[in-house]
Design a protein around this motif. Sequence first.
Motif, PDB file in Angstrom:
ATOM      1  N   GLU A  80      57.333  30.069  25.191  1.00  0.00           N
ATOM      2  CA  GLU A  80      58.187  29.022  24.628  1.00  0.00           C
ATOM      3  C   GLU A  80      57.530  28.277  23.471  1.00  0.00           C
ATOM      4  OE1 GLU A  80      59.658  26.417  27.634  1.00  0.00           O
ATOM      5  OE2 GLU A  80      60.905  27.948  28.582  1.00  0.00           O
ATOM      6  N   THR A  81      56.211  28.336  23.386  1.00  0.00           N
ATOM      7  CA  THR A  81      55.500  27.662  22.291  1.00  0.00           C
ATOM      8  C   THR A  81      55.426  28.520  21.034  1.00  0.00           C
ATOM      9  OG1 THR A  81      53.336  28.486  23.028  1.00  0.00           O
ATOM     10  CG2 THR A  81      54.087  26.377  23.928  1.00  0.00           C
ATOM     11  N   SER A  82      55.840  29.767  21.126  1.00  0.00           N
ATOM     12  CA  SER A  82      55.775  30.668  19.978  1.00  0.00           C
ATOM     13  C   SER A  82      56.766  30.244  18.898  1.00  0.00           C
ATOM     14  CB  SER A  82      56.089  32.100  20.414  1.00  0.00           C
ATOM     15  OG  SER A  82      56.252  32.948  19.282  1.00  0.00           O
ATOM     16  N   THR A  92      66.289  37.719  26.180  1.00  0.00           N
ATOM     17  CA  THR A  92      65.333  37.653  27.289  1.00  0.00           C
ATOM     18  C   THR A  92      66.049  37.775  28.624  1.00  0.00           C
ATOM     19  OG1 THR A  92      65.441  35.229  27.347  1.00  0.00           O
ATOM     20  CG2 THR A  92      63.729  36.222  25.968  1.00  0.00           C
ATOM     21  N   LEU A  93      65.256  38.062  29.677  1.00  0.00           N
ATOM     22  CA  LEU A  93      65.819  38.348  31.001  1.00  0.00           C
ATOM     23  C   LEU A  93      65.103  37.575  32.104  1.00  0.00           C
ATOM     24  CD1 LEU A  93      66.031  42.235  30.572  1.00  0.00           C
ATOM     25  CD2 LEU A  93      67.964  40.638  30.515  1.00  0.00           C
ATOM     26  N   GLY A  94      64.987  36.270  31.969  1.00  0.00           N
ATOM     27  CA  GLY A  94      64.315  35.487  33.002  1.00  0.00           C
ATOM     28  C   GLY A  94      62.991  34.933  32.529  1.00  0.00           C
ATOM     29  N   SER A 101      56.661  31.588  29.860  1.00  0.00           N
ATOM     30  CA  SER A 101      57.160  32.587  28.921  1.00  0.00           C
ATOM     31  C   SER A 101      58.395  33.273  29.498  1.00  0.00           C
ATOM     32  CB  SER A 101      56.073  33.620  28.618  1.00  0.00           C
ATOM     33  OG  SER A 101      55.618  34.243  29.807  1.00  0.00           O
ATOM     34  N   HIS A 102      59.113  34.000  28.641  1.00  0.00           N
ATOM     35  CA  HIS A 102      60.357  34.648  29.037  1.00  0.00           C
ATOM     36  C   HIS A 102      60.244  36.161  28.838  1.00  0.00           C
ATOM     37  CE1 HIS A 102      62.882  30.869  29.210  1.00  0.00           C
ATOM     38  NE2 HIS A 102      61.761  30.446  28.641  1.00  0.00           N
ATOM     39  N   TYR A 103      60.819  36.929  29.766  1.00  0.00           N
ATOM     40  CA  TYR A 103      60.732  38.385  29.721  1.00  0.00           C
ATOM     41  C   TYR A 103      61.653  38.949  28.642  1.00  0.00           C
ATOM     42  CZ  TYR A 103      58.599  37.608  34.292  1.00  0.00           C
ATOM     43  OH  TYR A 103      57.795  37.161  35.313  1.00  0.00           O
TER      44      TYR A 103
END
Length: 268
Positions: A80-82, A92-94, A101-103
């Motif tokens: 999320e900081t990217s 993304t998927l979760g 972070s997100h998948y």
Amino acid sequence: MQRIKILFIILPLILLFNSFQGDMKKSTVLFCYGKTNPAQIKGYKYVIVESKHYTAKDVRALKSQNEKVFAYISLGEINETSIHFKDFKKHTLGKNDIWNSHYLDLTSKKTKTLVVEMVDEIFTHGYDGLFLDNIDNFTSFGPQKEQKEKVVELIQMIKEKYPKKMFIQNAGLEMAEETSKYVDVIAVESVASSYSFKDKKYSLRDKKDYDSYMERIHTISDTYSIPFLLVEYADSKALVDQIEKRIDSSKFDYFIGNINLQTVPQFN
């Protein structure tokens, strides 16, 4: 006269100790995802950093004092900081709550396009290669196991676009048959050591588990003619010494640091 006798006794012991120390395998790898002074990073075979912290000039400085410099990139998640998170958010998927972070959804063509664009941007700064993280997400017990073929396709795509660059795969041992064609090194975390995210405690891995794990690594390394890199975690000099004692006889390069990987390791 007595001093001379003592010197003749002590000097051979010092030389013997130094010789023993010289024979000990030392860490040739540095992981540091926080911002550091490039001038202070010297003498490593592999240096792995977060590209967002460094300019092309910084990368040149790192390369001038170390053999190979790699940029970190995840092929399975976006944090999320990217600065790129907003671009990936709809693909993304979760969420991985441990790392915030997100998948990534690699079934989406847009996701692959965005990843390759990130790779293109990284390589404009002159890195020797990439450290490909979260490959274990795509293995049998990973959250993205249904996308195994997709991540292999993505790795192949990147390698074919940049055939002269080097790539380090992090984990995902069961995928070595497919990925070893496109990567140069496989990194494995916590082989000799162990870290509990629940308790936030560092420890030495059970000896039986360590021996079994190392046997598997050697088998894969020999089968696919690919070198391995051991990534170990510790919070004290005493634990570092125990880890080094275990892995000293291995043929692999290694790194020992704190779990957050934000600074150059220093142990008391």
